[in-house]
Enzyme design. Structure first.
Site, PDB file in Angstrom:
ATOM      1  N   HIS A  17       1.236  -3.952   9.298  1.00 56.28           N
ATOM      2  CA  HIS A  17       2.631  -3.671   8.976  1.00 56.28           C
ATOM      3  C   HIS A  17       3.366  -3.107  10.182  1.00 56.28           C
ATOM      4  O   HIS A  17       2.769  -2.435  11.029  1.00 56.28           O
ATOM      5  CB  HIS A  17       2.748  -2.649   7.842  1.00 56.28           C
ATOM      6  CG  HIS A  17       2.455  -3.210   6.484  1.00 56.28           C
ATOM      7  ND1 HIS A  17       3.236  -4.173   5.893  1.00 56.28           N
ATOM      8  CD2 HIS A  17       1.457  -2.928   5.603  1.00 56.28           C
ATOM      9  CE1 HIS A  17       2.730  -4.463   4.699  1.00 56.28           C
ATOM     10  NE2 HIS A  17       1.657  -3.739   4.518  1.00 56.28           N
TER      11      HIS A  17
ATOM     12  N   HIS B 213       0.833  -1.204   0.000  1.00 52.69           N
ATOM     13  CA  HIS B 213       0.000   0.000   0.000  1.00 52.69           C
ATOM     14  C   HIS B 213       0.869   1.255   0.000  1.00 52.69           C
ATOM     15  O   HIS B 213       0.626   2.190  -0.763  1.00 52.69           O
ATOM     16  CB  HIS B 213      -0.915   0.015   1.225  1.00 52.69           C
ATOM     17  CG  HIS B 213      -2.135  -0.835   1.085  1.00 52.69           C
ATOM     18  ND1 HIS B 213      -2.084  -2.203   0.927  1.00 52.69           N
ATOM     19  CD2 HIS B 213      -3.462  -0.509   1.073  1.00 52.69           C
ATOM     20  CE1 HIS B 213      -3.312  -2.690   0.839  1.00 52.69           C
ATOM     21  NE2 HIS B 213      -4.170  -1.688   0.919  1.00 52.69           N
TER      22      HIS B 213
END
Length: 358
Positions: free
Chosen positions: A177, A118
């Site tokens: 993440h 992303h």
């Protein structure tokens, strides 16, 4: 290693801090995570930019596809864990008292975590958009225009970094993440985008070139996977971990697996090549109507509306190979729609209207 465990444990502390102290911004952070979704490149950013500037739109698809391909290779090389499963399996916490990280419907991605796809996709595409916008103002020569260019430069790059930081924080907040993974993703995306600033050949690429590029990307990725599998290294090691530690099995989506992203991107690149080298594109986007503002606005509106309809097309997931084939076809149809089908329909409609008026 000890250093990596220390980096991960510090990352967990940051995640806990964000989930505790930024709870009021949960909706905004979830939204920013969706903003950074690479799929928005094909359904929102590309339709807008291609009709405004075909050079920028074409570059955007190439940057997104090549960037995501590099992201896949890096993920397979780096073997990055994701926080939501790492805290459950690490042995560094005493007495098995692992920290509790909250999960969300968009947490349970199944691929390795480093670098963040992303963050990488968001940074490379927004880098292309910002540099494209600034390329218009840099031509201004008089003193007042130079000042305006500097102000525009500061404003656009500020927007760029605000968006990237927001996307990074959102990905850390939802525990998908670690902080170092999103930072790595941002700078990797910028490097890929900058490389394509000096690659003008993509603007004149033939359909054969698009097909050759697709085959190279697919064969290299598949060959890399098979060679390591022969060495008893499973590059899909992260999928069982995601399924095991995801709080809700319904949050596991085959669309987040490594090969799903690869197939989706190859389909988009093939669709772009097919569209740009089609007679419909040459007739509509290279014809006299292409310079009209009304033509471009109609193409943008029709493209965005049509692509939203694609979201209602649900691909069956019960058979993995069928899913990949249909995903490729759906992804190819999106840029083909933007580049050829919609402009040709708008061009035909405008031509019919002009004939009636005459």
């Amino acid at each position: 290693s000890i250093q990596m465990d220390l980096l991960h444990s510090n990352g967990v502390l940051i995640i806990q801090h964000l989930q505790r102290d930024y709870r009021a911004y949960q909706d905004f952070l979830n939204f920013m995570s969706h903003v950074g979704d690479p799929r928005n490149i094909f359904s929102i950013y590309f339709p807008l930019w291609f009709q405004l500037n075909q050079v920028v739109g074409t570059k955007m698809i190439w940057v997104a596809v090549i960037g995501d391909w590099f992201n896949l290779i890096f993920k397979w090389i780096l073997f990055g864990h994701r926080p939501y499963w790492w805290v459950q399996e690490t042995m560094i916490y005493p007495n098995q008292s692992s920290p509790c990280l909250e999960q969300f419907p968009i947490t349970c991605e199944t691929g390795p975590g480093s670098p963040s796809g992303h963050a990488m996709g968001s940074s490379c595409v927004w880098y292309v958009m910002v540099t494209a916008a600034l390329s218009y103002t840099v031509r201004w020569k008089d003193k007042s225009a130079v000042t305006l260019h500097r102000l525009t430069w500061s404003f656009l790059w500020s927007i760029f970094w605000i968006i990237q930081i927001s996307v990074c924080i959102s990905r850390v907040f939802i525990a998908t993440h670690f902080p170092h993974q999103v930072i790595l993703g941002v700078f990797a995306g910028i490097l890929v985008a900058e490389a394509f600033e000096h690659t003008p050949a993509i603007q004149t690429a033939s359909l054969r070139m698009y097909i050759k590029t697709n085959l190279f990307l697919f064969i290299f990725a598949l060959g890399f996977y098979l060679v390591l599998k022969l060495l008893d290294i499973d590059l899909l090691w992260s999928v069982p971990k995601a399924k095991k530690w995801c709080a809700n099995p319904d949050w596991i989506n085959i669309d987040t697996t490594p090969f799903a992203g690869l197939v989706r991107n190859l389909g988009a690149l093939f669709g772009l090549g097919l569209g740009i080298n089609s007679e419909m594109f040459i007739t509509s986007c290279k014809g006299k109507n292409s310079c009209k503002i009304s033509f471009r606005i109609l193409c943008i509106a029709a493209s965005l509306a049509t692509l939203q309809l694609y979201n209602f097309v649900k691909i069956p997931t019960h058979t993995e190979y069928l899913f990949y084939i249909l995903s490729f076809c759906k992804s190819a149809a999106m840029p083909l729609t933007v580049v050829a089908l919609v402009p040709y329909c708008v061009h035909s409609l405008m031509r019919t209207t002009e004939k009636k008026l005459n």
